[in-house]
Scaffold this motif. Structure first.
Motif, mmCIF file in Angstrom:
data_model
loop_
_atom_site.group_PDB
_atom_site.id
_atom_site.type_symbol
_atom_site.label_atom_id
_atom_site.label_comp_id
_atom_site.label_asym_id
_atom_site.label_seq_id
_atom_site.Cartn_x
_atom_site.Cartn_y
_atom_site.Cartn_z
ATOM 1 N N GLY A 251 43.518 33.331 39.661
ATOM 2 C CA GLY A 251 43.676 34.231 38.522
ATOM 3 C C GLY A 251 42.800 33.803 37.360
ATOM 4 O O GLY A 251 42.158 34.632 36.709
ATOM 5 N N PHE A 252 42.751 32.508 37.100
ATOM 6 C CA PHE A 252 41.918 32.005 36.006
ATOM 7 C C PHE A 252 40.441 32.217 36.334
ATOM 8 O O PHE A 252 39.658 32.586 35.461
ATOM 9 C CB PHE A 252 42.212 30.529 35.729
ATOM 10 C CG PHE A 252 41.634 30.070 34.429
ATOM 11 C CD1 PHE A 252 42.281 30.340 33.241
ATOM 12 C CD2 PHE A 252 40.438 29.378 34.392
ATOM 13 C CE1 PHE A 252 41.746 29.933 32.022
ATOM 14 C CE2 PHE A 252 39.893 28.969 33.188
ATOM 15 C CZ PHE A 252 40.552 29.238 32.001
ATOM 16 N N THR A 253 40.083 32.013 37.591
ATOM 17 C CA THR A 253 38.696 32.230 38.013
ATOM 18 C C THR A 253 38.283 33.674 37.776
ATOM 19 O O THR A 253 37.192 33.941 37.257
ATOM 20 C CB THR A 253 38.520 31.866 39.502
ATOM 21 O OG1 THR A 253 38.854 30.489 39.674
ATOM 22 C CG2 THR A 253 37.104 32.118 39.973
ATOM 23 N N PHE A 254 39.160 34.614 38.114
ATOM 24 C CA PHE A 254 38.853 36.028 37.892
ATOM 25 C C PHE A 254 38.635 36.306 36.406
ATOM 26 O O PHE A 254 37.663 36.956 36.012
ATOM 27 C CB PHE A 254 39.984 36.920 38.425
ATOM 28 C CG PHE A 254 39.765 38.379 38.103
ATOM 29 C CD1 PHE A 254 38.973 39.166 38.926
ATOM 30 C CD2 PHE A 254 40.341 38.953 36.980
ATOM 31 C CE1 PHE A 254 38.757 40.506 38.619
ATOM 32 C CE2 PHE A 254 40.124 40.285 36.669
ATOM 33 C CZ PHE A 254 39.334 41.064 37.495
ATOM 34 N N ILE A 255 39.534 35.817 35.568
ATOM 35 C CA ILE A 255 39.412 36.055 34.129
ATOM 36 C C ILE A 255 38.133 35.416 33.587
ATOM 37 O O ILE A 255 37.398 36.027 32.816
ATOM 38 C CB ILE A 255 40.668 35.574 33.391
ATOM 39 C CG1 ILE A 255 41.826 36.517 33.722
ATOM 40 C CG2 ILE A 255 40.428 35.486 31.881
ATOM 41 C CD1 ILE A 255 43.144 36.152 33.135
ATOM 42 N N TYR A 256 37.851 34.199 33.997
ATOM 43 C CA TYR A 256 36.646 33.492 33.560
ATOM 44 C C TYR A 256 35.394 34.286 33.942
ATOM 45 O O TYR A 256 34.530 34.539 33.094
ATOM 46 C CB TYR A 256 36.616 32.090 34.179
ATOM 47 C CG TYR A 256 35.387 31.295 33.842
ATOM 48 C CD1 TYR A 256 35.315 30.577 32.653
ATOM 49 C CD2 TYR A 256 34.297 31.252 34.705
ATOM 50 C CE1 TYR A 256 34.180 29.841 32.343
ATOM 51 C CE2 TYR A 256 33.169 30.520 34.392
ATOM 52 C CZ TYR A 256 33.114 29.818 33.211
ATOM 53 O OH TYR A 256 31.992 29.099 32.902
ATOM 54 N N GLN A 257 35.299 34.679 35.203
ATOM 55 C CA GLN A 257 34.114 35.388 35.681
ATOM 56 C C GLN A 257 33.926 36.744 35.003
ATOM 57 O O GLN A 257 32.803 37.214 34.862
ATOM 58 C CB GLN A 257 34.174 35.574 37.197
ATOM 59 C CG GLN A 257 34.012 34.287 37.956
ATOM 60 C CD GLN A 257 34.211 34.463 39.458
ATOM 61 O OE1 GLN A 257 34.794 35.442 39.918
ATOM 62 N NE2 GLN A 257 33.740 33.497 40.212
ATOM 63 N N ASN A 258 35.009 37.357 34.574
ATOM 64 C CA ASN A 258 34.916 38.691 33.987
ATOM 65 C C ASN A 258 34.908 38.707 32.466
ATOM 66 O O ASN A 258 34.828 39.786 31.868
ATOM 67 C CB ASN A 258 36.048 39.567 34.524
ATOM 68 C CG ASN A 258 35.796 39.974 35.956
ATOM 69 O OD1 ASN A 258 35.048 40.902 36.211
ATOM 70 N ND2 ASN A 258 36.375 39.249 36.892
ATOM 71 N N THR A 259 34.990 37.539 31.833
ATOM 72 C CA THR A 259 34.955 37.495 30.365
ATOM 73 C C THR A 259 33.901 36.543 29.814
ATOM 74 O O THR A 259 33.581 36.616 28.627
ATOM 75 C CB THR A 259 36.325 37.071 29.794
ATOM 76 O OG1 THR A 259 36.667 35.762 30.280
ATOM 77 C CG2 THR A 259 37.413 38.064 30.151
ATOM 78 N N TYR A 260 33.347 35.667 30.648
ATOM 79 C CA TYR A 260 32.421 34.642 30.171
ATOM 80 C C TYR A 260 31.224 35.237 29.421
ATOM 81 O O TYR A 260 30.922 34.831 28.301
ATOM 82 C CB TYR A 260 31.939 33.758 31.328
ATOM 83 C CG TYR A 260 31.047 32.639 30.858
ATOM 84 C CD1 TYR A 260 31.592 31.438 30.419
ATOM 85 C CD2 TYR A 260 29.661 32.782 30.839
ATOM 86 C CE1 TYR A 260 30.786 30.410 29.976
ATOM 87 C CE2 TYR A 260 28.854 31.756 30.395
ATOM 88 C CZ TYR A 260 29.414 30.574 29.965
ATOM 89 O OH TYR A 260 28.604 29.557 29.508
ATOM 90 N N ALA A 261 30.542 36.192 30.008
ATOM 91 C CA ALA A 261 29.356 36.774 29.377
ATOM 92 C C ALA A 261 29.709 37.437 28.046
ATOM 93 O O ALA A 261 28.964 37.314 27.062
ATOM 94 C CB ALA A 261 28.695 37.777 30.320
ATOM 95 N N TYR A 262 30.843 38.098 27.999
ATOM 96 C CA TYR A 262 31.288 38.756 26.763
ATOM 97 C C TYR A 262 31.527 37.733 25.648
ATOM 98 O O TYR A 262 30.996 37.861 24.544
ATOM 99 C CB TYR A 262 32.551 39.559 27.047
ATOM 100 C CG TYR A 262 33.170 40.171 25.809
ATOM 101 C CD1 TYR A 262 32.612 41.303 25.227
ATOM 102 C CD2 TYR A 262 34.301 39.611 25.232
ATOM 103 C CE1 TYR A 262 33.176 41.865 24.088
ATOM 104 C CE2 TYR A 262 34.866 40.169 24.097
ATOM 105 C CZ TYR A 262 34.296 41.288 23.523
ATOM 106 O OH TYR A 262 34.844 41.830 22.400
#
Length: 72
Positions: free
Chosen positions: A22-33
């Protein structure tokens, strides 16, 4: 509810259950932002990376408090 929202909701539930996916998903989908926002205010690469780490530490800490029933 949109598919993207479901993924974030499910990811938060996974984090609260101790699942790192779950944390990996959030990280991958918010890092660039988040990095884009941080780069608007800071130019030093090392400082940017430190701030990025702080962002995700804060997210994880706040989610743990949510699980413990504390207000955020």
């Amino acid at each position: 509810m949109q598919l993207h929202e479901i993924n974030f909701t499910e990811s938060i539930a996974q984090i609260l259950d101790g699942d790192t996916e779950g944390f990996t998903f959030i990280y991958q989908n918010t890092y660039a932002y988040f990095r884009g926002i941080v780069k608007k205010y800071f130019s030093d690469t090392e400082e940017i990376e430190d701030l990025m780490q702080e962002i995700y530490i804060k997210i994880f800490t706040e989610l743990k408090q949510l699980k413990e029933g504390k207000s955020i």
